[in-house]
Design a protein around this motif. Sequence first.
Motif, PDB file in Angstrom:
ATOM      1  N   UNK A 183      11.949   2.224  47.699  1.00  0.00           N
ATOM      2  CA  UNK A 183      11.451   1.931  49.045  1.00  0.00           C
ATOM      3  C   UNK A 183      11.373   3.192  49.896  1.00  0.00           C
ATOM      4  N   UNK A 184      12.351   4.074  49.757  1.00  0.00           N
ATOM      5  CA  UNK A 184      12.328   5.327  50.505  1.00  0.00           C
ATOM      6  C   UNK A 184      11.119   6.159  50.099  1.00  0.00           C
ATOM      7  N   UNK A 185      10.836   6.221  48.790  1.00  0.00           N
ATOM      8  CA  UNK A 185       9.680   6.976  48.309  1.00  0.00           C
ATOM      9  C   UNK A 185       8.383   6.368  48.832  1.00  0.00           C
ATOM     10  N   UNK A 186       8.290   5.041  48.795  1.00  0.00           N
ATOM     11  CA  UNK A 186       7.085   4.368  49.309  1.00  0.00           C
ATOM     12  C   UNK A 186       6.922   4.624  50.801  1.00  0.00           C
ATOM     13  N   UNK A 187       8.038   4.606  51.532  1.00  0.00           N
ATOM     14  CA  UNK A 187       7.990   4.866  52.967  1.00  0.00           C
ATOM     15  C   UNK A 187       7.488   6.283  53.238  1.00  0.00           C
ATOM     16  N   UNK A 188       7.985   7.236  52.481  1.00  0.00           N
ATOM     17  CA  UNK A 188       7.526   8.620  52.637  1.00  0.00           C
ATOM     18  C   UNK A 188       6.034   8.725  52.346  1.00  0.00           C
ATOM     19  N   UNK A 189       5.575   8.078  51.279  1.00  0.00           N
ATOM     20  CA  UNK A 189       4.155   8.095  50.935  1.00  0.00           C
ATOM     21  C   UNK A 189       3.328   7.465  52.055  1.00  0.00           C
ATOM     22  N   UNK A 190       3.823   6.361  52.589  1.00  0.00           N
ATOM     23  CA  UNK A 190       3.107   5.667  53.662  1.00  0.00           C
ATOM     24  C   UNK A 190       3.037   6.539  54.907  1.00  0.00           C
ATOM     25  N   UNK A 191       4.131   7.206  55.246  1.00  0.00           N
ATOM     26  CA  UNK A 191       4.140   8.100  56.409  1.00  0.00           C
ATOM     27  C   UNK A 191       3.134   9.229  56.229  1.00  0.00           C
ATOM     28  N   UNK A 192       3.066   9.789  55.028  1.00  0.00           N
ATOM     29  CA  UNK A 192       2.109  10.860  54.746  1.00  0.00           C
ATOM     30  C   UNK A 192       0.673  10.343  54.863  1.00  0.00           C
ATOM     31  N   UNK A 193       0.433   9.144  54.361  1.00  0.00           N
ATOM     32  CA  UNK A 193      -0.903   8.555  54.446  1.00  0.00           C
ATOM     33  C   UNK A 193      -1.296   8.309  55.892  1.00  0.00           C
TER      34      UNK A 193
END
Length: 100
Positions: A34-44
């Motif tokens: 979830x942390x990795x997905x959150x980071x990816x989402x923030x970057x997007x």
Amino acid sequence: MGLGSTAKKIQTLSDRAEAMYKQVQKLQQRITGLEEKTDETNETVARLDHQLTEQRALLLAIAEEQGLNGEEILAEAAIDDVDADESSPAEAAVGETTSE
């Protein structure tokens, strides 16, 4: 007989502890994912926000080139959006129930 009963209780406790440990490991993996997905989402989101800013600047430049006031057009569009939101059926229904 007392030692057999104690050994059985210890084994049961050990089995439960092992099961809980496995659950904790799974939770840690899920949290990491979830942390990795959150980071990816923030970057997007940051990338899209930057692109949107660039597109807005480009559209305003094109509008100016065409002799149009881009800021005025955007302001009118925002007012139209607010008017449309205020007169939506869902909003009207909520207003009716709260005023009764």
